[in-house]
Motif scaffolding. Structure first.
Motif, PDB file in Angstrom:
ATOM      1  N   THR A 110      -4.843  -0.260 -15.279  1.00 18.61           N
ATOM      2  CA  THR A 110      -6.172   0.124 -13.822  1.00 18.61           C
ATOM      3  C   THR A 110      -6.075   0.070 -11.822  1.00 18.61           C
ATOM      4  O   THR A 110      -6.183   0.644 -11.788  1.00 18.61           O
ATOM      5  CB  THR A 110      -6.968  -1.022 -14.007  1.00 18.61           C
ATOM      6  OG1 THR A 110      -7.466  -0.356 -15.161  1.00 18.61           O
ATOM      7  CG2 THR A 110      -8.168  -0.690 -13.397  1.00 18.61           C
ATOM      8  N   LEU A 111      -5.094  -0.695 -11.674  1.00 16.87           N
ATOM      9  CA  LEU A 111      -4.661  -1.293 -10.565  1.00 16.87           C
ATOM     10  C   LEU A 111      -3.804  -0.406 -10.390  1.00 16.87           C
ATOM     11  O   LEU A 111      -3.613   0.440  -9.251  1.00 16.87           O
ATOM     12  CB  LEU A 111      -4.004  -2.553 -10.456  1.00 16.87           C
ATOM     13  CG  LEU A 111      -4.455  -3.861 -10.262  1.00 16.87           C
ATOM     14  CD1 LEU A 111      -3.913  -5.634 -10.113  1.00 16.87           C
ATOM     15  CD2 LEU A 111      -5.623  -3.494  -9.777  1.00 16.87           C
ATOM     16  N   SER A 112      -3.228   0.276 -11.322  1.00 15.02           N
ATOM     17  CA  SER A 112      -1.720   1.404 -10.948  1.00 15.02           C
ATOM     18  C   SER A 112      -2.887   2.133 -10.368  1.00 15.02           C
ATOM     19  O   SER A 112      -2.386   2.849  -9.104  1.00 15.02           O
ATOM     20  CB  SER A 112      -0.813   1.550 -12.770  1.00 15.02           C
ATOM     21  OG  SER A 112      -0.113   0.232 -12.410  1.00 15.02           O
ATOM     22  N   ASP A 115       5.895   6.180  -8.226  1.00 12.81           N
ATOM     23  CA  ASP A 115       5.428   5.776  -6.805  1.00 12.81           C
ATOM     24  C   ASP A 115       5.263   4.358  -7.428  1.00 12.81           C
ATOM     25  O   ASP A 115       5.129   4.001  -8.568  1.00 12.81           O
ATOM     26  CB  ASP A 115       4.150   5.806  -6.524  1.00 12.81           C
ATOM     27  CG  ASP A 115       4.303   7.260  -6.375  1.00 12.81           C
ATOM     28  OD1 ASP A 115       5.525   8.106  -5.840  1.00 12.81           O
ATOM     29  OD2 ASP A 115       3.028   8.217  -6.074  1.00 12.81           O
ATOM     30  N   ASN A 116       6.052   3.579  -6.904  1.00 18.51           N
ATOM     31  CA  ASN A 116       6.152   2.152  -7.220  1.00 18.51           C
ATOM     32  C   ASN A 116       5.701   1.212  -6.060  1.00 18.51           C
ATOM     33  O   ASN A 116       6.268   0.571  -5.102  1.00 18.51           O
ATOM     34  CB  ASN A 116       7.567   1.014  -7.535  1.00 18.51           C
ATOM     35  CG  ASN A 116       7.436  -0.830  -7.993  1.00 18.51           C
ATOM     36  OD1 ASN A 116       6.169  -0.536  -8.329  1.00 18.51           O
ATOM     37  ND2 ASN A 116       8.163  -1.553  -7.767  1.00 18.51           N
ATOM     38  N   TYR A 117       4.279  -0.091  -6.656  1.00 15.60           N
ATOM     39  CA  TYR A 117       2.654  -0.700  -5.906  1.00 15.60           C
ATOM     40  C   TYR A 117       3.639  -1.678  -5.604  1.00 15.60           C
ATOM     41  O   TYR A 117       3.323  -2.691  -4.889  1.00 15.60           O
ATOM     42  CB  TYR A 117       1.811   0.019  -5.564  1.00 15.60           C
ATOM     43  CG  TYR A 117       1.258   1.629  -5.571  1.00 15.60           C
ATOM     44  CD1 TYR A 117       1.137   1.914  -3.842  1.00 15.60           C
ATOM     45  CD2 TYR A 117       1.499   2.399  -6.201  1.00 15.60           C
ATOM     46  CE1 TYR A 117       0.912   3.089  -4.148  1.00 15.60           C
ATOM     47  CE2 TYR A 117       0.979   4.052  -6.422  1.00 15.60           C
ATOM     48  CZ  TYR A 117       0.638   4.291  -4.924  1.00 15.60           C
ATOM     49  OH  TYR A 117       0.881   5.387  -4.653  1.00 15.60           O
ATOM     50  N   GLY A 128       8.441 -15.893 -17.264  1.00  9.03           N
ATOM     51  CA  GLY A 128       6.711 -15.545 -16.888  1.00  9.03           C
ATOM     52  C   GLY A 128       7.077 -14.161 -17.831  1.00  9.03           C
ATOM     53  O   GLY A 128       8.098 -13.974 -17.879  1.00  9.03           O
ATOM     54  N   LEU A 129       5.581 -13.391 -17.521  1.00  5.96           N
ATOM     55  CA  LEU A 129       6.453 -11.868 -17.707  1.00  5.96           C
ATOM     56  C   LEU A 129       5.396 -10.541 -16.849  1.00  5.96           C
ATOM     57  O   LEU A 129       4.694 -11.589 -15.535  1.00  5.96           O
ATOM     58  CB  LEU A 129       4.914 -11.748 -19.072  1.00  5.96           C
ATOM     59  CG  LEU A 129       4.783 -10.267 -18.991  1.00  5.96           C
ATOM     60  CD1 LEU A 129       6.451  -9.604 -19.918  1.00  5.96           C
ATOM     61  CD2 LEU A 129       3.919  -9.820 -19.670  1.00  5.96           C
ATOM     62  N   SER A 130       6.589 -10.272 -16.255  1.00  2.00           N
ATOM     63  CA  SER A 130       6.427  -9.007 -14.789  1.00  2.00           C
ATOM     64  C   SER A 130       5.939  -7.615 -14.813  1.00  2.00           C
ATOM     65  O   SER A 130       6.514  -7.410 -15.998  1.00  2.00           O
ATOM     66  CB  SER A 130       7.280  -9.220 -14.041  1.00  2.00           C
ATOM     67  OG  SER A 130       7.202  -8.292 -12.815  1.00  2.00           O
ATOM     68  N   LEU A 131       4.579  -7.381 -14.559  1.00  2.00           N
ATOM     69  CA  LEU A 131       3.933  -5.726 -15.299  1.00  2.00           C
ATOM     70  C   LEU A 131       4.204  -5.221 -14.157  1.00  2.00           C
ATOM     71  O   LEU A 131       3.527  -5.352 -13.056  1.00  2.00           O
ATOM     72  CB  LEU A 131       2.338  -5.919 -15.551  1.00  2.00           C
ATOM     73  CG  LEU A 131       2.364  -7.148 -17.050  1.00  2.00           C
ATOM     74  CD1 LEU A 131       0.999  -7.697 -17.194  1.00  2.00           C
ATOM     75  CD2 LEU A 131       3.200  -6.326 -18.312  1.00  2.00           C
ATOM     76  N   PRO A 132       4.789  -4.172 -14.194  1.00  2.00           N
ATOM     77  CA  PRO A 132       4.782  -3.364 -13.278  1.00  2.00           C
ATOM     78  C   PRO A 132       3.209  -2.422 -12.529  1.00  2.00           C
ATOM     79  O   PRO A 132       2.412  -2.226 -13.564  1.00  2.00           O
ATOM     80  CB  PRO A 132       6.101  -2.032 -13.599  1.00  2.00           C
ATOM     81  CG  PRO A 132       5.347  -1.790 -15.066  1.00  2.00           C
ATOM     82  CD  PRO A 132       5.088  -3.477 -15.153  1.00  2.00           C
ATOM     83  N   ALA A 180       0.053  -1.086  -0.088  1.00  2.00           N
ATOM     84  CA  ALA A 180      -0.100  -0.096   0.038  1.00  2.00           C
ATOM     85  C   ALA A 180       1.154   1.195   0.081  1.00  2.00           C
ATOM     86  O   ALA A 180       0.461   2.330  -0.462  1.00  2.00           O
ATOM     87  CB  ALA A 180      -0.864   0.213   1.322  1.00  2.00           C
ATOM     88  N   GLU A 181       2.030   0.902   0.866  1.00  2.00           N
ATOM     89  CA  GLU A 181       3.063   2.688   0.706  1.00  2.00           C
ATOM     90  C   GLU A 181       3.649   2.468  -0.463  1.00  2.00           C
ATOM     91  O   GLU A 181       4.395   1.047  -0.670  1.00  2.00           O
ATOM     92  CB  GLU A 181       3.400   2.536   1.818  1.00  2.00           C
ATOM     93  CG  GLU A 181       2.788   2.935   2.509  1.00  2.00           C
ATOM     94  CD  GLU A 181       2.343   3.915   2.558  1.00  2.00           C
ATOM     95  OE1 GLU A 181       2.965   5.065   2.637  1.00  2.00           O
ATOM     96  OE2 GLU A 181       1.234   4.591   4.241  1.00  2.00           O
ATOM     97  N   PRO A 182       4.222   3.411  -1.607  1.00  2.00           N
ATOM     98  CA  PRO A 182       4.729   3.121  -2.690  1.00  2.00           C
ATOM     99  C   PRO A 182       6.645   3.132  -1.992  1.00  2.00           C
ATOM    100  O   PRO A 182       6.650   3.480  -1.129  1.00  2.00           O
ATOM    101  CB  PRO A 182       4.175   3.986  -3.544  1.00  2.00           C
ATOM    102  CG  PRO A 182       4.190   5.837  -2.214  1.00  2.00           C
ATOM    103  CD  PRO A 182       3.418   4.412  -1.335  1.00  2.00           C
ATOM    104  N   ASN A 183       7.464   2.201  -3.189  1.00  2.00           N
ATOM    105  CA  ASN A 183       8.567   2.805  -2.501  1.00  2.00           C
ATOM    106  C   ASN A 183       9.233   1.697  -2.063  1.00  2.00           C
ATOM    107  O   ASN A 183      10.022   2.135  -1.539  1.00  2.00           O
ATOM    108  CB  ASN A 183       8.796   3.367  -3.249  1.00  2.00           C
ATOM    109  CG  ASN A 183       8.109   4.847  -4.090  1.00  2.00           C
ATOM    110  OD1 ASN A 183       8.160   4.198  -5.488  1.00  2.00           O
ATOM    111  ND2 ASN A 183       8.332   5.770  -4.145  1.00  2.00           N
TER     112      ASN A 183
END
Length: 618
Positions: free
Chosen positions: A391-393, A362-364, A352-356, A311-314
């Motif tokens: 959408t999640l971002s 900010d990175n969640y 696999g594939l990792s989507l930020p 919930a807290e970014p970075n």
């Protein structure tokens, strides 16, 4: 391609042409023969008539010879010569010899020759000798009558042969017409039979095939292939239906594929709708996120989907959420294994594939996707997963910004409350503290009672003012902007004052579309409520009008006019901070608050708010 003679003979066009040519030839031959017979027989009637008239001339000559032998008429010789000349002309220079020559009829020719010979050698010399005077009329009459019967018989025979020759022509015409009709009938029957086998049957087959194709049976084929144009048409029809069937099957496959894609797109759209409505509204609900990941795995058709989020970014301490809790699988419980760069394939430890999930700064966390059996993701899968990650971002960033905004609003409101308390209750309590110290001094010095009474009255007045201002602050702090916009809030406030006071309050709102923001609307609402409250309580107004409009510069102008007692030159009173608070709110909006006395009586309170400044402050 060369065309064989056999194929030409079986051609529809050639057979139709041949049938028409045969029928036309028969008809032409029949008509030609009719014309020939008609032309050849057109003189027969005249010849028969002339030949029959020779018998009349024979008997008239015999009569004239009898008259001449009796000398009963003077011109008998002239008549006899005329009759003799007519018979000679008819036998030699009339239509009779022409018909006999054209007939090519031997009996007719013989009978004509016999009549002509008898006339020239027997009958005519007898008459001529009497005319010449060589023989008496009685002798000529006797000799003429002796050969008359035979000569008349010869004439009858010639007439009979002429008649038979004419009848022969008519019989030939009839027989020819009959033969022509019979031949045409046989030819027509033959052509009908040929047409039935060569045209009708193939056409019926083609019609049935067309009807079958019309009903949707594209597998129907024509089995009759005549060696003519209909055979070419049948082969072309079969080729066409085969091509249509192949195209139809291809289209069916394409439609099925499009239908699957459309169904998949609908599922994806519905899933995105649910994501934006449910998950986006509560992105920190772990139960909801697990259901969301299970549905996403089903919709995107992948083997596994894991979500590592904070919930807290970075911060790297992610919370793990996955669709498969098998400890032997990748990324289960250890988000650092799958923390890959955006849209990059995984290393051998995490195929696999990792989507930020996050914004620019900010990175969640990230969304890890593993396809089935190491397959590559299809374009629609990649697009869907990227959209979900975005959408999640957006959801996480929105909720974080919303929380920060709420904290800022709370801090601002607390600052406002602190300022209100400092500017009102704190000053009143300070005043009462001073008055209390003064009262203690007066009591300790045994001052005069009237001074003590004055101090007690001042203290009582301060307490009443503080209590009154406390109630005003409570009313002010309880005011909320529950309405969807400023207009609705003002309408609700006007309705409330109309119900609680005897004054008639009206609203004229003409600034639709000029949004001041939530904070701006709240400040404007407080200022206008305070202005209307002052007009009701202090000015004793009976009519109050509220106008909301724009000036030429686009600024919002809020004007409150009343017909009350008016406002004094120095309206501020001790222990009263309403006007001060109104001016402070106007300054926070970047606007100006002006009080004036109306020419017709009463007070005007006008608030001018620049739209751009209000939005920036809000």
């Amino acid at each position: 391609m060369p065309i064989s003679g056999k194929r030409i003979q079986r051609s529809v066009i050639f057979q139709v042409f041949l049938a028409m040519a045969v029928i036309a030839g028969m008809a032409l031959a029949s008509m030609s023969l009719s014309v020939y017979v008609t032309v050849s027989a057109q003189n027969d009637a005249e010849a028969i008539n002339l030949a029959g008239s020779l018998r009349m001339h024979s008997y008239r000559i015999s009569n004239y010879l009898g008259l001449a032998s009796q000398a009963r008429s003077d011109d008998v010789e002239q008549r006899l010569a005329a009759e003799m000349k007519q018979v000679t002309d008819k036998l030699n220079a009339s239509i009779i010899p022409l018909v006999v020559n054209e007939a090519n009829n031997v009996p007719l020719e013989k009978s004509y020759a016999l009549v002509l010979s008898n006339w020239q050698q027997g009958m005519a010399p007898v008459i001529q000798s009497s005319l010449d005077g060589a023989t008496s009329w009685q002798e000529s009459h006797r000799r003429y009558n002796a050969g008359l019967d035979q000569w008349v018989d010869d004439i009858d025979a010639m007439v009979t042969h002429l008649q038979r020759d004419n009848e022969g022509k008519i019989e030939l015409l009839g027989m020819t017409e009959a033969v022509s009709i019979i031949l045409i009938i046989f030819i027509v029957l033959y052509l009908i039979m040929r047409a039935d086998s060569n045209f009708v049957v193939p056409l019926r087959k083609l019609l049935k095939a067309a009807e079958a194709v019309e009903r949707g049976n594209l597998g129907h084929r024509v089995t009759v292939y005549p060696e003519n144009e209909l055979g070419v048409l049948a082969a072309s029809f079969n080729t066409m239906t085969a091509s249509l069937e192949a195209q139809y099957r291809t289209l069916e496959k394409q439609v099925e594929e499009r239908t699957r894609e459309l169904h998949r797109s609908n599922q994806a759209l519905y899933f995105l709708y649910k994501t934006s409505r449910e998950v986006a509204s509560s992105p920190y609900d772990e139960r909801l996120l697990r259901v969301f990941l299970a549905e996403l795995q089903k919709v995107s058709n992948v083997e596994k989907i894991n979500l590592c989020v904070n919930a807290e970014p970075n911060y790297p301490n992610y919370e793990y959420l996955g669709t498969d809790t098998a400890a032997t699988d990748y990324c289960d419980g250890d988000c650092n294994i799958c923390a890959l760069p955006p849209a990059q394939p995984a290393n051998p430890h995490a195929p696999g594939l990792s989507l930020p999930i996050g914004s620019r700064s900010d990175n969640y966390g990230f969304l890890y996707v593993k396809p089935h059996n190491g397959e590559k993701l299809l374009p629609w899968q990649s697009q869907l997963l990227k959209t979900v990650a975005e959408t999640l971002s957006t959801s996480f960033a929105f909720h974080r910004n919303l929380g920060q905004e709420h904290r800022l609003m709370l801090l601002e409101e607390r600052s406002t409350i602190a300022r209100e308390l400092h500017d009102s209750l704190a000053q009143s309590l300070s005043y009462m503290k001073l008055e209390t110290a003064r009262l203690k001094k007066l009591i300790s010095k045994d001052s005069q009672p009237h001074l003590i009474e004055e101090a007690i009255e001042d203290l009582q007045e301060g307490i009443n003012a503080a209590y009154k201002h406390l109630r005003e602050l409570l009313v002010t702090f309880r005011v909320k902007l529950d309405s969807p916009n400023l207009r609705s809030a003002l309408e609700h406030a006007v309705q409330e004052f109309n119900e609680l006071s005897a004054a008639e309050i009206t609203l004229d709102y003409k600034i639709d579309g000029a949004g001041l923001g939530p904070n701006g609307d709240i400040h404007v609402l407080h200022v206008i409520r305070e202005a209307i409250n002052n007009a009701v309580k202090h000015a004793a107004a009976g009519r109050i009008s509220l106008r909301c409009e724009r000036n030429q510069n686009g600024d919002c102008i809020f004007t409150v006019d009343d017909d009350g007692v008016g406002i004094p030159e120095r309206p501020e009173k001790a222990h009263h901070y309403g006007l001060y608070t109104m001016r402070e709110r106007a300054q926070r909006l970047g606007g100006m608050l002006h009080f004036s006395v109306r020419d017709c009586g009463g007070t005007r309170v006008q608030l001018r708010v620049p739209t751009g400044t209000a939005k920036a402050i809000a």
